[in-house]
Design a protein around this motif. Structure first.
Motif, PDB file in Angstrom:
ATOM      1  N   UNK A  97      49.674  14.435  29.903  1.00 40.82           N
ATOM      2  CA  UNK A  97      48.398  15.920  30.408  1.00 40.82           C
ATOM      3  C   UNK A  97      48.756  17.118  29.769  1.00 40.82           C
ATOM      4  N   UNK A  98      50.413  17.384  29.838  1.00 43.44           N
ATOM      5  CA  UNK A  98      50.436  18.639  28.481  1.00 43.44           C
ATOM      6  C   UNK A  98      49.926  18.697  27.358  1.00 43.44           C
ATOM      7  N   UNK A  99      49.616  17.474  27.012  1.00 37.27           N
ATOM      8  CA  UNK A  99      48.946  17.399  25.882  1.00 37.27           C
ATOM      9  C   UNK A  99      47.466  17.621  25.039  1.00 37.27           C
ATOM     10  N   UNK A 156      51.803   9.077  21.005  1.00 33.81           N
ATOM     11  CA  UNK A 156      50.181   9.290  20.242  1.00 33.81           C
ATOM     12  C   UNK A 156      48.794   8.636  21.127  1.00 33.81           C
ATOM     13  N   UNK A 157      49.454   7.771  22.360  1.00 36.26           N
ATOM     14  CA  UNK A 157      47.734   7.533  23.004  1.00 36.26           C
ATOM     15  C   UNK A 157      47.172   8.833  23.747  1.00 36.26           C
ATOM     16  N   UNK A 158      48.054  10.107  24.264  1.00 34.76           N
ATOM     17  CA  UNK A 158      47.351  10.982  24.351  1.00 34.76           C
ATOM     18  C   UNK A 158      46.480  11.844  22.588  1.00 34.76           C
ATOM     19  N   UNK A 159      47.233  11.963  22.182  1.00 39.43           N
ATOM     20  CA  UNK A 159      47.247  12.677  20.446  1.00 39.43           C
ATOM     21  C   UNK A 159      45.431  11.674  20.544  1.00 39.43           C
ATOM     22  N   UNK A 160      45.745  10.675  20.835  1.00 36.33           N
ATOM     23  CA  UNK A 160      44.331  10.088  19.678  1.00 36.33           C
ATOM     24  C   UNK A 160      43.276  10.892  20.768  1.00 36.33           C
ATOM     25  N   UNK A 161      43.657  10.499  22.163  1.00 39.46           N
ATOM     26  CA  UNK A 161      42.406  11.156  23.259  1.00 39.46           C
ATOM     27  C   UNK A 161      42.114  12.859  22.416  1.00 39.46           C
TER      28      UNK A 161
END
Lengths: 233, 79
Positions: free
Chosen positions: A75-77, A118-123
């Motif tokens: 959420x923070x990312x 990684x998952x959050x950055x991708x989104x």
């Protein structure tokens, strides 16, 4: 909460592991005694070993232990509810299906954080393609030389109520550019090492240090403004 | 050491990531520089405030959906 695949779990769970876990306090969401992120529970390696052997209950215990922290990170990312939830779900699924690749000489939590980041950055990159860069941001010396250095007076923690302080901290970190925010979150909130942060984000250790310095100074500067403004009301 | 040099190292300084001789130089500067002393204290406090904070709520429905998804996928394909 029901066990994942209860029948399978009951057949495969190791009796010794259950006895060991019974002695330790559970870090589920119903237990308020959460440990700081840099504290490793002694039984983590047992849970990981059991999960690797196909024990779904052991994996569920790992999920219970870290789900809140992983959601906080995604959420923070992403700063987006839907992306954060998807990133968290995919992170746990990837962790489960790639458990055999996990090297047990590092912490499971660190490994999980790297997957979730990684998952959050991708989104984030998909939603805001120009806001996150692997290159070192170009900034002049003036950008990180503090503009104002003033005493904050009595401790801000005493001057502001807990909810007010939470709003201030949340508002300030949201203003931070994603490049800086992510490094700050991984290093200073999740407690990852410089090396783990570098690997999670895909940048060099020198870039992590440089971004962390700028993130901390920018946050301090923004908090300085908020503490002075709100303190004058 | 001057103020700009201290500012460039403040992050590594509070992390205890510097060589002893550099730490000595910084601490010598801090003895006579009020601004840098405040900067170091506030940077340290900034890190602590965020470390101690819990800025995101974890809604029960998000938790329920996570467990439902995992249960469905793991039971369908146990490892």
């Amino acid at each position: 909460m029901a066990l994942y695949c209860a029948t399978l779990a009951l057949h495969s769970i190791q009796p010794g592991l259950l006895a060991h876990l019974a002695k330790a306090p559970t870090l589920s969401t119903s237990n308020p005694h959460r440990l700081p992120s840099n504290v490793v529970r002694e039984d983590e390696h047992l849970l990981v070993a059991a999960a690797k052997a196909g024990d779904a209950a052991a994996f569920e215990e790992l999920v219970n232990r870290y789900e809140k922290k992983i959601f906080r990170l995604t959420m923070n990312i992403t700063r987006n509810n839907e992306d954060a939830e998807d990133a968290m779900q995919d992170a746990f699924m990837k962790a489960y299906s790639h458990l055999d690749r996990f090297q047990e000489d590092s912490r499971f939590y660190t490994w999980l954080v790297r997957i979730a980041a990684n998952e959050a950055l991708m989104r984030l990159r998909k939603r805001r393609p120009n806001q996150f860069s692997l290159d070192e941001p170009i900034e002049s010396e003036d950008d990180f030389i503090p503009q104002q250095i003033e005493d904050w007076g009595p401790s801000p923690e005493q001057r502001f109520a807990q909810t007010e302080m939470r709003d201030i901290l949340r508002g300030v970190i949201e203003e931070l550019p994603p490049d800086f925010r992510i490094v700050f979150l991984l290093r200073d909130v999740e407690g990852l090492s410089t090396q783990d942060t570098a690997e999670a984000v895909g940048i060099s250790e020198a870039a992590v240090k440089s971004r962390l310095l700028r993130a901390r100074l920018k946050l301090r500067q923004k908090l300085n403004t908020r503490f002075r403004q709100d303190g004058k009301r | 050491m001057n103020c700009a040099s201290v500012i460039r190292r403040v992050s590594s300084y509070i992390d205890g990531d510097l060589e002893a001789t550099i730490v000595e130089e910084i601490e010598l500067h801090l003895k006579t520089c009020r601004d840098c002393t405040i900067l170091v204290q506030q940077t340290r406090l900034t890190v602590r405030l965020y470390y101690d904070s819990d800025l995101v709520d974890y809604p029960v429905e998000v938790q329920a959906r996570l467990h439902e998804t995992l249960r469905r996928k793991i039971c369908k394909d146990p490892n």
